[in-house]
Structure formats: structure tokens, C-alpha cells
Design a protein around this motif. Structure first.
Motif, PDB file in Angstrom:
ATOM      1  N   THR A 190       0.847  -1.191   0.000  1.00  0.00           N
ATOM      2  CA  THR A 190       0.000   0.000   0.000  1.00  0.00           C
ATOM      3  C   THR A 190       0.883   1.241   0.000  1.00  0.00           C
ATOM      4  O   THR A 190       1.942   1.274   0.619  1.00  0.00           O
ATOM      5  CB  THR A 190      -0.907  -0.015   1.236  1.00  0.00           C
ATOM      6  N   THR A 191       0.424   2.267  -0.723  1.00  0.00           N
ATOM      7  CA  THR A 191       1.193   3.509  -0.769  1.00  0.00           C
ATOM      8  C   THR A 191       0.256   4.698  -0.860  1.00  0.00           C
ATOM      9  O   THR A 191      -0.839   4.595  -1.425  1.00  0.00           O
ATOM     10  CB  THR A 191       2.159   3.515  -1.976  1.00  0.00           C
ATOM     11  N   ASN A 192       0.658   5.815  -0.270  1.00  0.00           N
ATOM     12  CA  ASN A 192      -0.066   7.060  -0.510  1.00  0.00           C
ATOM     13  C   ASN A 192       0.124   7.438  -1.973  1.00  0.00           C
ATOM     14  O   ASN A 192       1.214   7.306  -2.528  1.00  0.00           O
ATOM     15  CB  ASN A 192       0.459   8.173   0.384  1.00  0.00           C
ATOM     16  N   PHE A 193      -0.956   7.901  -2.590  1.00  0.00           N
ATOM     17  CA  PHE A 193      -0.941   8.200  -4.026  1.00  0.00           C
ATOM     18  C   PHE A 193      -1.577   9.571  -4.201  1.00  0.00           C
ATOM     19  O   PHE A 193      -2.777   9.697  -4.434  1.00  0.00           O
ATOM     20  CB  PHE A 193      -1.731   7.119  -4.771  1.00  0.00           C
ATOM     21  N   GLY A 194      -0.762  10.608  -4.060  1.00  0.00           N
ATOM     22  CA  GLY A 194      -1.308  11.958  -4.050  1.00  0.00           C
ATOM     23  C   GLY A 194      -2.215  12.127  -2.850  1.00  0.00           C
ATOM     24  O   GLY A 194      -1.821  11.896  -1.707  1.00  0.00           O
ATOM     25  N   ASP A 195      -3.473  12.499  -3.100  1.00  0.00           N
ATOM     26  CA  ASP A 195      -4.448  12.655  -2.019  1.00  0.00           C
ATOM     27  C   ASP A 195      -5.159  11.357  -1.686  1.00  0.00           C
ATOM     28  O   ASP A 195      -5.998  11.316  -0.775  1.00  0.00           O
ATOM     29  CB  ASP A 195      -5.493  13.714  -2.412  1.00  0.00           C
ATOM     30  N   ASP A 196      -4.882  10.288  -2.443  1.00  0.00           N
ATOM     31  CA  ASP A 196      -5.563   9.003  -2.268  1.00  0.00           C
ATOM     32  C   ASP A 196      -4.620   7.966  -1.674  1.00  0.00           C
ATOM     33  O   ASP A 196      -3.435   8.221  -1.451  1.00  0.00           O
ATOM     34  CB  ASP A 196      -6.094   8.512  -3.619  1.00  0.00           C
ATOM     35  N   VAL A 197      -5.174   6.778  -1.428  1.00  0.00           N
ATOM     36  CA  VAL A 197      -4.393   5.644  -0.939  1.00  0.00           C
ATOM     37  C   VAL A 197      -4.553   4.492  -1.918  1.00  0.00           C
ATOM     38  O   VAL A 197      -5.679   4.098  -2.244  1.00  0.00           O
ATOM     39  CB  VAL A 197      -4.852   5.211   0.466  1.00  0.00           C
ATOM     40  N   ASP A 210       9.552  -3.436 -11.539  1.00  0.00           N
ATOM     41  CA  ASP A 210       9.572  -2.073 -12.064  1.00  0.00           C
ATOM     42  C   ASP A 210       9.490  -1.104 -10.892  1.00  0.00           C
ATOM     43  O   ASP A 210       8.572  -1.182 -10.068  1.00  0.00           O
ATOM     44  CB  ASP A 210       8.394  -1.843 -13.010  1.00  0.00           C
ATOM     45  N   PHE A 211      10.453  -0.206 -10.813  1.00  0.00           N
ATOM     46  CA  PHE A 211      10.429   0.846  -9.805  1.00  0.00           C
ATOM     47  C   PHE A 211       9.581   2.004 -10.325  1.00  0.00           C
ATOM     48  O   PHE A 211       9.898   2.589 -11.369  1.00  0.00           O
ATOM     49  CB  PHE A 211      11.846   1.353  -9.513  1.00  0.00           C
ATOM     50  N   VAL A 212       8.502   2.318  -9.631  1.00  0.00           N
ATOM     51  CA  VAL A 212       7.653   3.450  -9.991  1.00  0.00           C
ATOM     52  C   VAL A 212       8.029   4.595  -9.061  1.00  0.00           C
ATOM     53  O   VAL A 212       7.772   4.545  -7.857  1.00  0.00           O
ATOM     54  CB  VAL A 212       6.163   3.102  -9.873  1.00  0.00           C
ATOM     55  N   MET A 213       8.635   5.631  -9.620  1.00  0.00           N
ATOM     56  CA  MET A 213       9.295   6.652  -8.816  1.00  0.00           C
ATOM     57  C   MET A 213       8.714   8.035  -9.098  1.00  0.00           C
ATOM     58  O   MET A 213       8.322   8.339 -10.219  1.00  0.00           O
ATOM     59  CB  MET A 213      10.791   6.646  -9.109  1.00  0.00           C
ATOM     60  N   GLY A 214       8.663   8.842  -8.061  1.00  0.00           N
ATOM     61  CA  GLY A 214       8.186  10.209  -8.227  1.00  0.00           C
ATOM     62  C   GLY A 214       6.708  10.404  -7.962  1.00  0.00           C
ATOM     63  O   GLY A 214       6.187  11.500  -8.125  1.00  0.00           O
ATOM     64  N   VAL A 215       6.007   9.339  -7.523  1.00  0.00           N
ATOM     65  CA  VAL A 215       4.606   9.480  -7.117  1.00  0.00           C
ATOM     66  C   VAL A 215       4.560  10.198  -5.769  1.00  0.00           C
ATOM     67  O   VAL A 215       5.286   9.815  -4.849  1.00  0.00           O
ATOM     68  CB  VAL A 215       3.934   8.097  -6.997  1.00  0.00           C
ATOM     69  N   PRO A 216       3.728  11.223  -5.615  1.00  0.00           N
ATOM     70  CA  PRO A 216       3.621  11.873  -4.299  1.00  0.00           C
ATOM     71  C   PRO A 216       3.155  10.869  -3.240  1.00  0.00           C
ATOM     72  O   PRO A 216       2.052  10.346  -3.306  1.00  0.00           O
ATOM     73  CB  PRO A 216       2.567  12.960  -4.534  1.00  0.00           C
ATOM     74  N   GLY A 217       4.031  10.546  -2.322  1.00  0.00           N
ATOM     75  CA  GLY A 217       3.752   9.520  -1.320  1.00  0.00           C
ATOM     76  C   GLY A 217       4.660   8.314  -1.451  1.00  0.00           C
ATOM     77  O   GLY A 217       4.749   7.496  -0.527  1.00  0.00           O
ATOM     78  N   GLY A 218       5.349   8.177  -2.584  1.00  0.00           N
ATOM     79  CA  GLY A 218       6.279   7.077  -2.781  1.00  0.00           C
ATOM     80  C   GLY A 218       7.717   7.571  -2.787  1.00  0.00           C
ATOM     81  O   GLY A 218       8.011   8.700  -2.390  1.00  0.00           O
ATOM     82  N   MET A 219       8.627   6.714  -3.244  1.00  0.00           N
ATOM     83  CA  MET A 219      10.034   7.114  -3.273  1.00  0.00           C
ATOM     84  C   MET A 219      10.263   8.218  -4.300  1.00  0.00           C
ATOM     85  O   MET A 219       9.569   8.286  -5.308  1.00  0.00           O
ATOM     86  CB  MET A 219      10.931   5.907  -3.560  1.00  0.00           C
ATOM     87  N   PRO A 220      11.211   9.114  -4.044  1.00  0.00           N
ATOM     88  CA  PRO A 220      11.453  10.198  -4.994  1.00  0.00           C
ATOM     89  C   PRO A 220      12.040   9.674  -6.298  1.00  0.00           C
ATOM     90  O   PRO A 220      12.696   8.624  -6.325  1.00  0.00           O
ATOM     91  CB  PRO A 220      12.455  11.089  -4.255  1.00  0.00           C
ATOM     92  N   GLY A 221      11.825  10.427  -7.349  1.00  0.00           N
ATOM     93  CA  GLY A 221      12.367  10.048  -8.660  1.00  0.00           C
ATOM     94  C   GLY A 221      13.741  10.635  -8.866  1.00  0.00           C
ATOM     95  O   GLY A 221      13.937  11.512  -9.715  1.00  0.00           O
ATOM     96  N   THR A 222      14.707  10.132  -8.113  1.00  0.00           N
ATOM     97  CA  THR A 222      16.073  10.642  -8.176  1.00  0.00           C
ATOM     98  C   THR A 222      17.044   9.508  -8.452  1.00  0.00           C
ATOM     99  O   THR A 222      16.750   8.334  -8.197  1.00  0.00           O
ATOM    100  CB  THR A 222      16.470  11.312  -6.849  1.00  0.00           C
ATOM    101  N   SER A 223      18.226   9.881  -8.923  1.00  0.00           N
ATOM    102  CA  SER A 223      19.271   8.885  -9.160  1.00  0.00           C
ATOM    103  C   SER A 223      19.654   8.184  -7.856  1.00  0.00           C
ATOM    104  O   SER A 223      19.829   6.960  -7.830  1.00  0.00           O
ATOM    105  CB  SER A 223      20.502   9.560  -9.775  1.00  0.00           C
ATOM    106  N   ALA A 224      19.777   8.952  -6.784  1.00  0.00           N
ATOM    107  CA  ALA A 224      20.181   8.371  -5.504  1.00  0.00           C
ATOM    108  C   ALA A 224      19.170   7.340  -5.020  1.00  0.00           C
ATOM    109  O   ALA A 224      19.545   6.275  -4.506  1.00  0.00           O
ATOM    110  CB  ALA A 224      20.358   9.476  -4.463  1.00  0.00           C
ATOM    111  N   ALA A 225      17.876   7.636  -5.174  1.00  0.00           N
ATOM    112  CA  ALA A 225      16.848   6.695  -4.736  1.00  0.00           C
ATOM    113  C   ALA A 225      16.882   5.419  -5.567  1.00  0.00           C
ATOM    114  O   ALA A 225      16.724   4.310  -5.036  1.00  0.00           O
ATOM    115  CB  ALA A 225      15.472   7.348  -4.825  1.00  0.00           C
ATOM    116  N   LEU A 226      17.100   5.550  -6.871  1.00  0.00           N
ATOM    117  CA  LEU A 226      17.141   4.358  -7.720  1.00  0.00           C
ATOM    118  C   LEU A 226      18.353   3.495  -7.387  1.00  0.00           C
ATOM    119  O   LEU A 226      18.250   2.263  -7.320  1.00  0.00           O
ATOM    120  CB  LEU A 226      17.154   4.757  -9.196  1.00  0.00           C
ATOM    121  N   VAL A 227      19.504   4.105  -7.164  1.00  0.00           N
ATOM    122  CA  VAL A 227      20.697   3.342  -6.794  1.00  0.00           C
ATOM    123  C   VAL A 227      20.450   2.565  -5.500  1.00  0.00           C
ATOM    124  O   VAL A 227      20.778   1.372  -5.387  1.00  0.00           O
ATOM    125  CB  VAL A 227      21.907   4.285  -6.645  1.00  0.00           C
ATOM    126  N   ALA A 228      19.832   3.207  -4.501  1.00  0.00           N
ATOM    127  CA  ALA A 228      19.557   2.548  -3.235  1.00  0.00           C
ATOM    128  C   ALA A 228      18.562   1.405  -3.407  1.00  0.00           C
ATOM    129  O   ALA A 228      18.721   0.317  -2.813  1.00  0.00           O
ATOM    130  CB  ALA A 228      19.029   3.562  -2.221  1.00  0.00           C
TER     131      ALA A 228
END
Length: 274
Positions: free
Chosen positions: A110-117, A170-188
Motif C-alpha cells: 500500500t502507498t499514498n498516491f497523491g491525495d488518495d491511498v 519495475d520501480f515506480v518513482m516520483g509518485v507523491p507519497g512514494g520514493m522520490p524520482g532521483t538517481s540516488a533513490a534508484l541506486v539505493a
């Protein structure tokens, strides 16, 4: 470096047709998009469908017709979303497999998805996973956060490998509430993957599209692109067709000296038989 698997996610469940008329929401539009994107280098299509009012739906008849039409007109791997929209009930999401896709998305928490869950409780995850094993449908494990990586390890440890024996995430990155869409986050995130994973791709939402794309290419990962995830090519420059996003991914891959996989290579990568 390996060949590149490009997945196109052409529609999604969030963008309204009235806000983006070029979004492919009818079956005819989706088939045209699929053919164009295959010609541009895509080898898998991640599918959400809409009803006659262009609203997200999980209608089984429409899903089945969509799978059949895409198989008739293309050689793409057809992956149905089991996420639907954030408002779809869990029981309907389980029935997506009845449409006979080659692959399906399987979100690992489960993840926060903008204003939704976006709800994906553990019992739902395990039931869906066991259904994929029984039906021979290959899951793509969607990871929105590092906790989802840990959940994947737990799932594989308890229930074993997917149908086909390959583990693709598949890493889905940059969703408000999920992991940031950055190089550092993808490497980790890649560093945390369990040993059973045989391939991975990355998706950058919105303005994170380019940094995620370039980092994934540099690390030997694959890509998901499409109008589900981004609607502009640059600030103030709207996407006119999903084909443009596939073409941009292929052009970026060429700089990294990587070429799109052949159809046979893509099916083999996921443990699928044509």
C-alpha cells in the motif's frame, strides 16, 4: 550492458480524456498506439482501459477484447494492470487475470498516491501472486518504495518463483507519497533487490522521467515510458502521442550504446513463451 526492454504505459487511470484529448482511451486508439509504439521499439504494453465515457474500468469483457485485439495486431507482451484505479475494489482487481494477459502488474504494498491511498494489503498480494502462478501469468512486481522491496523478498521466500522462473520488477518513482524520482533513490533501491530478481526497469513520473530514465540506462536497467506517467516532453511542450516517448527512450539508449531487444529476447527475458 544488455539489450533494452521498453514498456509503454499509454493511458493509466488518472488523466481525464477531456484534459488530454490525445490520450488513447478507446480500443481503436489503443491498438493504433500499440502498433506505433512497437514499430518505435517497445516490446511490452502496460494496459489500463476506459469505458464509453472514458472513465477507468475493469470490465472483464472489455479487458478480454483488449487483450485479444493487441495480440491480433502486435507481438507485444500484453500486461494488464491489476491496480486499476485507486477506487477499484480488491475482488475486481483479482478478476483481471480472467482476461488472459501474458503479464500483469503486482504492486508490493500500500502507498499514498497523491491525495488518495493505493491499497495493496498483504493478503491481497499473496492471493494475486498465487493466482498468477496457477494461471501461468508472469507478474511484474511494481515497487513504489523501499518497503516494497522488502515485501518482495518476503513473498518470494514464502511462495517461490513466478511462472516462467524469472523475476522482473519495475520501480515506480516520483509518485507523491512514494520514493522520490532521483538517481540516488534508484541506486539505493536496486542495491536492496533480492538475489532472485533477474531484471528490473524504472519509471519516472512527471518531471522525474528524464533523471530516472538516464540513471536506469546507465545502470543496465530497462524502461517504462508513456502517457500514464508523463504528459510533456519538456516544459510547455505536450506529448502528442505515446510513440514520441518510446522514440525518446530509444534515442537515449543509443547514446548509452544499448539497443531495443528483439521480440524474442523480450519474451525470453520475462520467462514467457510466444
Amino acid at each position: 550492458m544488455t539489450g533494452l526492454l521498453v514498456t509503454v504505459a499509454p493511458t493509466g487511470a488518472e488523466t481525464a480524456k477531456e484534459d488530454c484529448p490525445q490520450l488513447p482511451t478507446t480500443l481503436e486508439e489503443l491498438v493504433v498506439t500499440a502498433v506505433e509504439c512497437e514499430e518505435a521499439g517497445a516490446r511490452m504494453i502496460h494496459v489500463h482501459i476506459r469505458d464509453d465515457d472514458h472513465a477507468p474500468t475493469l470490465d472483464l469483457g472489455r479487458l478480454t477484447d483488449t487483450v485479444d485485439a493487441l495480440h491480433e495486431k502486435t507481438e507485444l507482451i500484453v500486461q494488464l494492470s491489476t491496480g486499476g484505479s485507486v477506487h477499484d475494489p480488491l475482488d475486481k482487481r483479482l478478476k483481471v487475470l480472467d482476461a488472459g494477459p501474458d503479464s500483469c502488474s503486482l504492486t508490493m504494498g500500500t502507498t499514498n498516491f497523491g491525495d488518495d491511498v493505493f491499497s495493496n494489503p498483504w493478503p491481497f498480494i499473496t492471493e494475486l501472486y498465487q493466482l498468477t502462478q496457477e494461471r501461468g501469468v508472469v507478474p511484474e512486481f511494481e515497487l513504489f518504495d523501499l518497503g516494497h522491496v522488502a515485501a518482495l523478498q518476503r513473498l518470494l521466500g514464502k511462495y517461490g518463483l513466478p511462472a516462467g522462473g524469472k523475476v522482473h520488477v519495475d520501480f515506480v518513482m516520483g509518485v507523491p507519497g512514494g520514493m522520490p524520482g532521483t538517481s540516488a533513490a534508484l541506486v539505493a533501491a536496486v542495491a536492496a533487490l533480492p538475489a532472485e530478481v533477474t531484471s528490473w526497469s524504472a519509471t519516472g513520473i512527471g518531471r522525474s522521467t528524464l533523471p530516472v530514465m538516464l540513471t536506469s540506462l546507465a545502470m543496465g536497467g530497462h524502461l517504462r515510458v508513456g502517457m500514464e506517467d508523463v504528459l510533456t516532453l519538456a516544459k510547455g511542450v505536450p506529448v502528442d502521442a505515446n510513440r514520441q516517448l518510446v522514440e525518446r527512450a530509444v534515442e537515449a539508449a543509443a547514446v548509452a550504446q544499448r539497443e531495443p531487444m528483439s521480440t524474442d529476447e523480450a519474451w525470453s527475458l520475462l520467462g514467457l513463451k510466444r
